[in-house]
Design a protein around this motif. Structure first.
Motif, PDB file in Angstrom:
ATOM      1  N   PHE A 170       0.823  -1.211   0.000  1.00 45.29           N
ATOM      2  CA  PHE A 170       0.000   0.000   0.000  1.00 45.29           C
ATOM      3  C   PHE A 170       0.856   1.260   0.000  1.00 45.29           C
ATOM      4  O   PHE A 170       0.420   2.297  -0.501  1.00 45.29           O
ATOM      5  CB  PHE A 170      -1.038  -0.003   1.128  1.00 45.29           C
ATOM      6  CG  PHE A 170      -0.509   0.162   2.518  1.00 45.29           C
ATOM      7  CD1 PHE A 170      -0.281   1.413   3.035  1.00 45.29           C
ATOM      8  CD2 PHE A 170      -0.289  -0.949   3.315  1.00 45.29           C
ATOM      9  CE1 PHE A 170       0.186   1.556   4.327  1.00 45.29           C
ATOM     10  CE2 PHE A 170       0.172  -0.812   4.602  1.00 45.29           C
ATOM     11  CZ  PHE A 170       0.419   0.445   5.105  1.00 45.29           C
ATOM     12  N   GLU A 172       3.819   1.331  -1.638  1.00 47.03           N
ATOM     13  CA  GLU A 172       4.226   1.382  -3.040  1.00 47.03           C
ATOM     14  C   GLU A 172       3.095   1.937  -3.892  1.00 47.03           C
ATOM     15  O   GLU A 172       3.334   2.694  -4.830  1.00 47.03           O
ATOM     16  CB  GLU A 172       4.616  -0.017  -3.532  1.00 47.03           C
ATOM     17  CG  GLU A 172       5.998  -0.428  -3.069  1.00 47.03           C
ATOM     18  CD  GLU A 172       6.604  -1.478  -3.974  1.00 47.03           C
ATOM     19  OE1 GLU A 172       5.829  -2.332  -4.449  1.00 47.03           O
ATOM     20  OE2 GLU A 172       7.813  -1.436  -4.207  1.00 47.03           O
ATOM     21  N   ALA A 173       1.870   1.544  -3.548  1.00 43.49           N
ATOM     22  CA  ALA A 173       0.727   2.059  -4.299  1.00 43.49           C
ATOM     23  C   ALA A 173       0.645   3.570  -4.150  1.00 43.49           C
ATOM     24  O   ALA A 173       0.353   4.280  -5.110  1.00 43.49           O
ATOM     25  CB  ALA A 173      -0.564   1.406  -3.800  1.00 43.49           C
ATOM     26  N   VAL A 175       3.197   5.588  -3.558  1.00 48.60           N
ATOM     27  CA  VAL A 175       4.294   6.153  -4.344  1.00 48.60           C
ATOM     28  C   VAL A 175       3.905   6.163  -5.820  1.00 48.60           C
ATOM     29  O   VAL A 175       4.074   7.158  -6.522  1.00 48.60           O
ATOM     30  CB  VAL A 175       5.583   5.333  -4.135  1.00 48.60           C
ATOM     31  CG1 VAL A 175       6.684   5.852  -5.059  1.00 48.60           C
ATOM     32  CG2 VAL A 175       6.025   5.410  -2.691  1.00 48.60           C
ATOM     33  N   ALA A 176       3.342   5.043  -6.267  1.00 50.30           N
ATOM     34  CA  ALA A 176       2.971   4.937  -7.674  1.00 50.30           C
ATOM     35  C   ALA A 176       1.837   5.890  -8.027  1.00 50.30           C
ATOM     36  O   ALA A 176       1.660   6.238  -9.176  1.00 50.30           O
ATOM     37  CB  ALA A 176       2.569   3.503  -7.997  1.00 50.30           C
ATOM     38  N   ALA A 177       1.059   6.297  -7.023  1.00 48.12           N
ATOM     39  CA  ALA A 177      -0.019   7.251  -7.289  1.00 48.12           C
ATOM     40  C   ALA A 177       0.520   8.673  -7.305  1.00 48.12           C
ATOM     41  O   ALA A 177      -0.224   9.614  -7.521  1.00 48.12           O
ATOM     42  CB  ALA A 177      -1.119   7.114  -6.240  1.00 48.12           C
ATOM     43  N   GLY A 178       1.828   8.820  -7.033  1.00 50.20           N
ATOM     44  CA  GLY A 178       2.445  10.134  -7.110  1.00 50.20           C
ATOM     45  C   GLY A 178       2.222  11.010  -5.884  1.00 50.20           C
ATOM     46  O   GLY A 178       2.339  12.211  -5.965  1.00 50.20           O
ATOM     47  N   LEU A 179       1.890  10.418  -4.733  1.00 45.87           N
ATOM     48  CA  LEU A 179       1.697  11.232  -3.530  1.00 45.87           C
ATOM     49  C   LEU A 179       3.044  11.789  -3.087  1.00 45.87           C
ATOM     50  O   LEU A 179       4.050  11.103  -3.148  1.00 45.87           O
ATOM     51  CB  LEU A 179       1.107  10.380  -2.398  1.00 45.87           C
ATOM     52  CG  LEU A 179      -0.230   9.727  -2.612  1.00 45.87           C
ATOM     53  CD1 LEU A 179      -0.763   9.215  -1.286  1.00 45.87           C
ATOM     54  CD2 LEU A 179      -1.234  10.700  -3.196  1.00 45.87           C
ATOM     55  N   PRO A 180       3.064  13.054  -2.614  1.00 46.75           N
ATOM     56  CA  PRO A 180       4.313  13.602  -2.103  1.00 46.75           C
ATOM     57  C   PRO A 180       4.775  12.873  -0.836  1.00 46.75           C
ATOM     58  O   PRO A 180       3.943  12.362  -0.074  1.00 46.75           O
ATOM     59  CB  PRO A 180       3.982  15.063  -1.805  1.00 46.75           C
ATOM     60  CG  PRO A 180       2.524  15.222  -1.982  1.00 46.75           C
ATOM     61  CD  PRO A 180       1.967  14.016  -2.619  1.00 46.75           C
ATOM     62  N   ARG A 183       3.164  13.641   2.486  1.00 46.48           N
ATOM     63  CA  ARG A 183       1.823  13.100   2.650  1.00 46.48           C
ATOM     64  C   ARG A 183       1.879  11.601   2.946  1.00 46.48           C
ATOM     65  O   ARG A 183       1.112  11.087   3.764  1.00 46.48           O
ATOM     66  CB  ARG A 183       1.013  13.360   1.380  1.00 46.48           C
ATOM     67  CG  ARG A 183      -0.446  13.032   1.580  1.00 46.48           C
ATOM     68  CD  ARG A 183      -1.270  13.312   0.337  1.00 46.48           C
ATOM     69  NE  ARG A 183      -2.581  12.723   0.530  1.00 46.48           N
ATOM     70  CZ  ARG A 183      -3.572  13.319   1.165  1.00 46.48           C
ATOM     71  NH1 ARG A 183      -3.400  14.510   1.673  1.00 46.48           N
ATOM     72  NH2 ARG A 183      -4.738  12.706   1.303  1.00 46.48           N
TER      73      ARG A 183
END
Lengths: 277, 327, 322
Positions: A170, A172-173, A175-180, A183
């Motif tokens: 979750f 990695e998910a 990170v992959a969603a581009g969250l800073p 956050r």
């Protein structure tokens, strides 16, 4: 939220621990109001009397005629305050330090954890003496010197936890969603650290109280005429044979506090550790 | 056939966890008979109770489980047998293979030690004889370079080799019954195919009875004589594997077979699915547990639980008020 | 027209103590908008590494990954934010890929907060509700937590999270392997439906050939970090050209067939890949040349390519008899 506390109604030991802690804290705050004596007030008429109802010396008096009921409760207040404050300090520094190191990984983690190792290797009592000498004896010095060391273990625990969280899907998910990064740390890492951190904190409080007692016992902590469980026990030990109550009262409170915190901590660990369902 | 005494006879077995919240009945009214040398496949989705049954037979149910009914192995009642007796049976007569070979092998012991340990404690063999038997068993499960493997630790082996080693451990005391709980789930397809072929060979060579737990109908079809389909903790269909898989009479078995994607099915159409999901653990329905998802369900299905009843001469039985017509 | 995604001569090497693990070696791949590509292979074939490199979760050692014609290694922060919106992911373990402390709606909202910050809270929750309907859950699920859902339902939430930003490509890393058979079929159908409705391209990594065949128009077969074969799914699985594809097909259990006695053993070590063709140590058709020459990925007809010296002889065509 109600669901979160459901376990508590089932865990008897943890519930008893929490009730005991609350009653001790309440007694420590309100108890002295019921007594006619102040912490440093001397009763020349009754020096070293045993516990009893006479003149409201419910826990007896010490060699100077000071009321032990009031002094013990004052000691409980100091010990609880130091325990909570020093734990809070170690919580703030330790969690921030450990979470950043664990999430960054690589060289930064290496460097940050080496700093922790260096602090660990300092002889603790020597360190405290050094601080006391340079900063002077005061409760503030005591907070600083306990807090300065208490965060080390917390930082290690948090660092290891964060590292294992970092590899969870979750995260990695996220990170992959581009969250800073900020956050991810605040929204995903910290809440999932709450379990182990909370458990470790409840186990830190009794540890800190014991350290305070130990330092005061050595004469490095809370100073006369102020009272702490540590210096009360130090005096009590000296009079153990002639006035055992001087040792028993602070000891009983210390044991009760440490046990109660232990029960609460165990309860939290049992509930939080094997993945809350 | 019924004249022959079964190797394993399970009657009215239920497994429940009264301490769980909510209390869970993982398995109820399970009945099965397995003759010596025959193989039985336990099929179902997760939560159907197939692993609970596989664990209950050799007395390996999790702490807190209450097992009721009767489990007879070679005529001996296993329910309420002493722990020591169950251990002795597991060591010598019933082999067990767990899902994850990584977890089933002790990481700090060499393969050779783990293989000979059983032999030396249950058969009182000396070290040399035990080593010889271990070597022979590794050869039998087709482990390459068996002599070198004896001195290796589990982490030095690949996943497929580890599973072969745990099969060797389960078989080393020459049990008459082998129970395998999803033995290939954690493995690659190619490795899995090798392990399946090994099971087939071992059954022929050792005249071994096999209870195989699997979620894959094709795997069971390839390896097993008999099949037992479980749904929500109850047997919904049982009988000869070939007949049941070719012509399932229970709507659940048919739906499960249809939902399994194959390499032959026509493309361009959505895959067949089963609407909804299994009742949550702890939920007990008055009627047939599959009724809420069943295309053929009638009012009676929701009110009255269908008993497991014979539908064909071959021994096929089905728990359904309105079984599918025979093809 | 530029392809959506171009992978050029991609190599990834993991250092592991003193040894070097070459996880990917010379991967070439072009993915068109709206296409569904399957990537199959055993563990150690590099399929997950490829997905992670495409998602920019790891950096390539050699070669480049181009998104709409531009190398993602050279992306600015703003480009990267846009990439994270257009290229999303669904992981293997549906339960582990959701933060246990966030509600379903909060999990799905995460990407929106970053990629569509202008949305007001009511607009956002309307989009989340619509997305939940689209993945077949219904808006009532928004307030639930992952542990209250089944594996299949969690996977639907993960798919909703991946689709909420309207991506051009969703990378799915073993999205079926943790699910029950009947649920796998539901999720395959859901992916196919979403692809039809939104035109999103899919890159599906899976070891389940039958599901890949159903969902994907093309398939790429990897072994020890190299491409063995790439072809339309129907051709690759109906008439494979590479012996490795044939081996994978033969390993699939089939109803009504006894298991085949496969002697092809297990994958060779990725630390010491065989010389020449990496598959030769397990290949029934290997000849002397296979140990010397690395077979190039050569075109075989207009739609397929295969890396086998003997592909022209049709060695992989015949299914093994039982």
């Amino acid at each position: 939220m109600r669901r979160r506390w459901h376990w508590f109604e089932r865990d008897l030991a943890a519930r008893a621990g929490l009730v005991a802690l609350a009653s001790i804290a309440l007694l420590a705050l309100a108890g002295p109001l019921a007594s006619p004596w102040r912490v440093d007030e001397l009763d020349w008429a009754r020096i070293g009397v045993a516990p009893g109802l006479e003149a409201a010396h419910w826990f007896g008096t010490d060699r100077l005629g000071r009321d032990l009921f009031v002094r013990t409760l004052a000691g409980v207040r100091v010990s609880l305050a130091i325990g909570l404050l020093a734990t809070l300090v170690s919580l703030l520094i330790g969690v921030a330090w450990g979470a950043i190191a664990g999430y960054a990984g690589g060289r930064l983690e290496g460097a940050m954890m080496r700093v922790v190792d260096v602090f660990y290797s300092l002889p603790y009592v020597f360190f405290v003496i050094l601080l006391t000498v340079t900063l002077g004896r005061s409760p503030a010095t005591l907070f600083i010197s306990i807090g300065a060391v208490g965060w080390l273990t917390m930082a290690r625990v948090v660092c290891a936890q964060t590292e294992s969280l970092r590899h969870k899907e979750f995260i990695e998910a996220a990170v992959a969603a581009g969250l800073p990064v900020r956050r991810i740390l605040v929204r995903h890492v910290l809440p999932n650290l709450a379990g182990p951190v909370l458990v470790y904190a409840t186990l830190t409080v009794p540890g800190v109280i014991l350290i305070e007692s130990f330092l005061s016992f050595l004469g490095l902590g809370v100073q006369e005429p102020a009272a702490s469980l540590g210096n009360l026990m130090a005096q009590g030990t000296a009079e153990m044979e002639s006035a055992p109550w001087m040792l028993l009262a602070p000891c009983a409170f210390l044991v009760a506090i440490v046990l109660a915190l232990g029960f609460v901590g165990d309860g939290l660990r049992d509930h939080l550790d094997p993945r809350e369902r | 056939m019924s004249a022959e005494a079964p190797l394993l006879a399970v009657l009215g077995v239920g497994v429940s966890f009264p301490g769980a919240r909510p209390p869970v009945r993982a398995l109820a009214d399970v009945e099965l008979r397995l003759l010596a040398g025959r193989s039985l496949g336990l099929v179902g989705e997760s939560g159907a109770g197939k692993s609970q049954l596989a664990l209950a037979i050799p007395g390996l149910s999790a702490p807190g489980a209450v097992v009721e009914g009767s489990i007879r192995f070679c005529g001996e009642e296993l329910i309420n047998a002493s722990p020591a007796r169950l251990r002795a049976l597991r060591g010598r007569h019933i082999g067990f293979i767990a899902q994850d070979p990584q977890a089933a092998l002790a990481p700090h012991l060499k393969v050779g030690t783990q293989l000979t340990e059983t032999l030396r404690s249950h058969h009182a063999l000396d070290a040399r004889a035990a080593r010889a038997a271990a070597l022979q068993m590794l050869e039998r499960v087709q482990v390459p370079a068996p002599a070198a493997r004896l001195g290796q630790y589990p982490h030095e082996l690949s996943g497929g080799l580890r599973q072969r080693v745990s099969i060797a451990i389960a078989l080393i005391a020459s049990p008459s019954l082998l129970i395998a709980d999803e033995p290939t789930t954690a493995l690659d397809v190619t490795v899995e195919a090798g392990i399946r072929a090994l099971f087939l060979k071992l059954r022929q060579e050792l005249k071994l009875a096999l209870v195989l737990v699997s979620h894959d109908l094709a795997v069971v079809g390839g390896l097993c004589d008999e099949i037992l389909v479980l749904y929500a903790g109850r047997v919904v269909e049982s009988g000869p594997a070939a007949a049941v898989l070719k012509d399932p009479r229970h709507h659940y078995t048919a739906a499960l077979a249809a939902a399994s994607a194959t390499l032959e099915a026509p493309l361009g159409l959505p895959l067949a699915t089963i609407a909804g999901s299994q009742p949550a653990p702890g939920v007990e329905l008055a009627g047939c547990a599959f009724a809420p998802r069943c295309p053929a369900a009638a009012a009676r299905c929701h009110a009255e639980r269908p008993p497991l009843a014979s539908v064909a001469a071959g021994g096929a039985r089905v728990a359904c008020h309105f079984p599918r017509a025979s093809a | 027209m530029t392809a959506l995604l171009n992978v050029r001569n991609l190599g990834v090497v993991y250092p592991d103590g003193g040894r070097r693990l070459r996880a990917l070696d010379g991967i070439e791949l072009a993915l068109e908008a709206g296409e569904a590509l399957g990537i199959v292979g055993e563990s150690g074939s590099g399929k997950s590494t490829l997905a992670r490199a495409i998602l920019k979760l790891i950096a390539p050692t050699t070669g480049a990954i181009e998104w709409l014609g531009r190398d993602i290694a050279a992306f600015t922060a703003a480009d990267l934010t846009r990439l994270r919106r257009d290229l999303t992911v669904v992981f293997q373990d549906p339960v582990a890929s959701l933060d246990p402390r966030l509600s379903v709606a909060d999990s799905i909202a995460e990407p929106l907060i970053v990629h569509a910050p202008a949305l007001t809270a009511p607009q956002r929750s309307r989009r989340i509700d619509a997305m939940l309907e689209q993945v077949g859950l219904g808006s009532g699920y928004g307030a639930r937590y992952p542990h209250e859902l089944s594996g299949g339902q969690c996977q639907r939430v993960a798919i909703a999270r991946a689709m909420i930003t309207g991506p051009k490509l969703v990378v799915c890393d073993e999205p079926f392997s943790a699910l029950d058979v009947s649920v796998q079929a539901q999720i395959v159908n859901l992916f196919a439906e979403l692809r039809r409705e939104t035109g999103t391209a899919l890159l599906v990594i899976s070891h389940n050939l039958a599901l890949v065949r159903h969902l994907c128009s093309r398939v790429m077969v990897l072994y020890l970090g190299r491409v063995m074969e790439i072809a339309p799914a129907e051709d690759a699985f109906g008439a494979p050209l590479h012996p490795y594809t044939r081996l994978l097909l033969d390993a699939v259990p089939r109803l009504g067939h006894p298991p085949l006695a496969l002697e092809a053993g297990e994958s060779a070590s990725p630390f010491e890949p065989p010389s020449g063709c990496v598959f030769r140590t397990r290949c029934r058709h290997a000849i002397g040349r296979c140990a010397v020459e690395r077979p190039p990925l050569a075109a075989a007809g207009s739609t397929r390519a295969v890396a086998c010296l003997r592909a022209g002889e049709g060695v992989a065509r015949a299914a093994r008899a039982g």
